[in-house]
Scaffold this motif. Structure first.
Motif, PDB file in Angstrom:
ATOM      1  N   LEU A 321     -39.180  24.073   7.166  1.00 58.96           N
ATOM      2  CA  LEU A 321     -38.234  24.124   6.045  1.00 58.96           C
ATOM      3  C   LEU A 321     -37.068  25.054   6.355  1.00 58.96           C
ATOM      4  CD1 LEU A 321     -37.333  23.696   3.083  1.00 58.96           C
ATOM      5  CD2 LEU A 321     -38.949  25.501   2.430  1.00 58.96           C
ATOM      6  N   GLN A 322     -37.381  26.244   6.854  1.00 61.32           N
ATOM      7  CA  GLN A 322     -36.300  27.204   7.150  1.00 61.32           C
ATOM      8  C   GLN A 322     -35.383  26.693   8.262  1.00 61.32           C
ATOM      9  OE1 GLN A 322     -35.618  29.171   4.980  1.00 61.32           O
ATOM     10  NE2 GLN A 322     -37.594  29.093   3.940  1.00 61.32           N
ATOM     11  N   LEU A 323     -35.980  26.005   9.229  1.00 59.09           N
ATOM     12  CA  LEU A 323     -35.156  25.455  10.312  1.00 59.09           C
ATOM     13  C   LEU A 323     -34.208  24.387   9.776  1.00 59.09           C
ATOM     14  CD1 LEU A 323     -37.925  25.331  13.044  1.00 59.09           C
ATOM     15  CD2 LEU A 323     -35.842  26.720  13.134  1.00 59.09           C
ATOM     16  N   TYR A 324     -34.718  23.555   8.868  1.00 55.99           N
ATOM     17  CA  TYR A 324     -33.834  22.542   8.263  1.00 55.99           C
ATOM     18  C   TYR A 324     -32.770  23.201   7.399  1.00 55.99           C
ATOM     19  CZ  TYR A 324     -36.026  18.260   9.858  1.00 55.99           C
ATOM     20  OH  TYR A 324     -36.450  17.233  10.638  1.00 55.99           O
ATOM     21  N   ASN A 325     -33.132  24.275   6.681  1.00 53.18           N
ATOM     22  CA  ASN A 325     -32.128  25.001   5.903  1.00 53.18           C
ATOM     23  C   ASN A 325     -30.981  25.446   6.801  1.00 53.18           C
ATOM     24  OD1 ASN A 325     -33.289  24.812   3.370  1.00 53.18           O
ATOM     25  ND2 ASN A 325     -34.466  26.710   3.584  1.00 53.18           N
ATOM     26  N   GLN A 326     -31.344  26.018   7.947  1.00 49.09           N
ATOM     27  CA  GLN A 326     -30.315  26.503   8.881  1.00 49.09           C
ATOM     28  C   GLN A 326     -29.516  25.351   9.471  1.00 49.09           C
ATOM     29  OE1 GLN A 326     -33.335  29.179  10.935  1.00 49.09           O
ATOM     30  NE2 GLN A 326     -31.424  30.071  11.604  1.00 49.09           N
ATOM     31  N   LEU A 327     -30.255  24.289   9.828  1.00 44.41           N
ATOM     32  CA  LEU A 327     -29.591  23.129  10.439  1.00 44.41           C
ATOM     33  C   LEU A 327     -28.546  22.548   9.488  1.00 44.41           C
ATOM     34  CD1 LEU A 327     -29.500  21.139  12.827  1.00 44.41           C
ATOM     35  CD2 LEU A 327     -31.255  19.802  11.690  1.00 44.41           C
ATOM     36  N   LEU A 328     -28.927  22.440   8.199  1.00 41.83           N
ATOM     37  CA  LEU A 328     -28.007  21.867   7.214  1.00 41.83           C
ATOM     38  C   LEU A 328     -26.774  22.742   7.031  1.00 41.83           C
ATOM     39  CD1 LEU A 328     -30.670  20.554   4.749  1.00 41.83           C
ATOM     40  CD2 LEU A 328     -28.818  19.164   5.704  1.00 41.83           C
ATOM     41  N   CYS A 329     -26.942  24.035   7.187  1.00 39.56           N
ATOM     42  CA  CYS A 329     -25.790  24.935   7.048  1.00 39.56           C
ATOM     43  C   CYS A 329     -24.762  24.692   8.149  1.00 39.56           C
ATOM     44  CB  CYS A 329     -26.231  26.395   7.083  1.00 39.56           C
ATOM     45  SG  CYS A 329     -26.956  26.943   5.534  1.00 39.56           S
TER      46      CYS A 329
END
Lengths: 412, 112
Positions: A321-329
């Motif tokens: 989840l955190q990796l996707y949060n960063q990726l989306l940013c």
């Protein structure tokens, strides 16, 4: 026996095509790339005829280089044009050539030429679709028919695309050279992006041809390895992209054991995952962990790594989840937004994920309705069914429809 | 679509005594909240994150160090979001973890 003989020849030609075209183009200049292609094709023709009679020589690549050298020299002398056009350029470009018009097939020059060719083909001046075609033809040695199959289009279209791309090479005066140091990382981004697209084209391909799909992935990885072998291009993001490809490729066979349709992640037999490739991915992931930049390849590689661990733990999904949060940013895409919401569901439960899913605004995307169907399942079955039916209507192919049908049947 | 700055302020808080778990939970809250905006395709650029320590320059050349005890709410950080209007931008600001810490979110349109 005959079959395997042909397949090795095909592989050999494919490998040597890109090397020889790169070296000869380096000699003549990129604007004469068709001449290089012709010389190499003639060399292969000569090889096929000669080897059919006398058998394959001990060192077939060396044989090809000798013949290509002769043909290049012949071409060089025969055509007066080159004396006027090419030689003046040559004297500027290569003053260390033993004989004018003699291609240098030493290992070092092959590598340099291929690397320069990569930067030339992945030049932002060429439109992306044409670029992929040109990359497959010039960097990977694919035939027109194979490229057409990979893009699900006709040979005619591909020929036109390649023609336009080569015109662009000329009109934009793109030359075969490494970009200057201050432009290198920016230009490398283009090269990495094309490799990434090639890999995805194979991994998530629209074509059903399994061998072709795998070959696309293997070729993308080969180009990535080449970048890692040169100190100028062996940057953390290059390693990250390779790690990403290794992790994905480790599941290639497990995904496609079933002839009919792709095997869903949950149903995959992890014993079929290629541990060797996972280890290589880990090696590149470690190498990528230096420097300041966290590229989308870094994040995607780490996500892909977590997917190489089949066991579900809360930690796993929190991390994803955190990796996707960063990726989306740094890089929004509908796919990443949907995957982020799925990870949120796995990490924090359906209720939280549902509230987020409803905000995504991806109506009309069948994966969006599929996700909503899954999230509403057991919470509001009426809505779950409505979304699954919408997903069914929107799904592009029979495989996807089949999977959705099964989900619908489970709720009804 | 217009650009809006969401500016977070919250009371000074000494995080040096916070447990690793607390810090982790706090990080998750922020990342999930920003991730949620990013997942809607409404985040513009990367969030601007500010270090705790800093200085304040005042008229007359007076320089003070942080922590800014006299400031009830210190500027935490800011993000730029894309929204149709101020109302939508304000909706996006809901759920901001600064609010849980008795802070505030200021929403201001950015000149284009």
């Amino acid at each position: 026996m005959v079959q395997s003989h042909i397949s090795t020849l095909k592989q050999l030609f494919q490998q040597e095509f890109s090397k020889m075209v790169a070296v000869i183009s380096n000699l003549f200049g990129l604007q004469h790339i068709e001449i290089a292609e012709d010389i190499v094709s003639e060399t292969f023709l000569a090889a096929t005829e000669s080897w059919a009679k006398k058998g394959i020589p001990e060192n077939p690549a060396a044989w090809l280089y000798v013949v290509a050298k002769q043909k290049t020299l012949y071409h060089f002398r025969r055509n007066k044009i080159y004396e006027k056009k090419v030689i003046p350029e040559l004297s500027l470009r290569q003053d260390n050539v033993a004989q004018p018009g003699e291609p240098d097939f030493s290992l070092g020059n092959i590598r340099d030429s291929q690397l320069q060719m990569m930067f030339a083909v992945c030049n932002p001046a060429i439109a992306s679709e044409a670029q992929m075609g040109l990359a497959l033809r010039i960097l990977c040695g694919f035939g027109i028919e194979e490229i057409a199959a990979a893009f699900l289009t006709g040979k005619e279209t591909i020929n036109k695309r390649l023609f336009r791309a080569k015109e662009k090479l000329r009109s934009e005066k793109i030359s075969m050279e490494m970009p200057p140091e201050n432009e290198l990382t920016g230009r490398l981004d283009n090269v990495l992006h094309i490799i990434y697209l090639l890999f995805n084209e194979g991994y998530y391909s629209r074509t059903q041809d399994r061998i072709l799909r795998k070959e696309l992935c293997v070729e993308a990885m080969r180009l990535g390895f080449m970048l890692c072998e040169d100190v100028r291009t062996n940057l953390p993001k290059t390693n990250a992209l390779l790690a990403l490809m290794c992790f994905h490729a480790s599941r290639f066979d497990a995904r496609l054991t079933n002839e009919e349709s792709p095997v869903l992640y949950e149903d995959q037999d992890e014993l079929l995952w290629d541990q060797e490739l996972i280890n290589r991915g880990l090696h590149f992931l470690e190498l990528s962990a230096s420097g300041e930049e966290i590229s989308s390849y870094h994040l995607e590689a780490r996500i892909a790594y977590w997917h190489c661990i089949k066991e579900d733990t809360p930690d796993k999904w929190q991390e994803i989840l955190q990796l996707y949060n960063q990726l989306l940013c740094i890089n929004y895409s509908p796919g990443a937004a949907l995957n982020r919401t799925f990870a949120l569901y796995k990490a924090d439960g359906k209720k939280v994920a549902l509230a987020e899913a409803e905000k995504l605004g991806l109506e009309g995307n069948h994966f969006f309705h599929l996700l909503l169907g899954e999230l509403y399942d057991g919470m509001d079955n009426r809505k779950a069914l409505a979304n699954l039916r919408k997903a069914y209507d929107l799904a592009q192919n029979q495989d996807e429809k089949l999977v959705i049908e099964k989900k619908i049947a489970l709720i009804v | 679509m217009k650009d809006f700055a969401l500016i977070f302020r919250q009371p000074s808080y000494d995080y040096s005594n916070a447990s690793p778990q607390e810090m982790q939970d706090l990080t998750k809250k922020w990342q999930d909240w920003i991730g949620s905006i990013a997942a809607q395709g409404k985040l513009k650029g990367n969030p601007v994150r500010l270090v705790q320590e800093g200085k304040v320059l005042k008229a007359g050349g007076v320089v003070t160090d942080g922590p800014f005890v006299e400031i009830r709410e210190r500027l935490g950080s800011l993000i730029i979001v894309k929204a149709a209007d101020l109302d939508e931008a304000t909706t996006l600001a809901h759920g901001c973890p600064a609010l849980d810490a008795n802070g505030s979110v200021e929403i201001r349109q950015v000149f284009s």
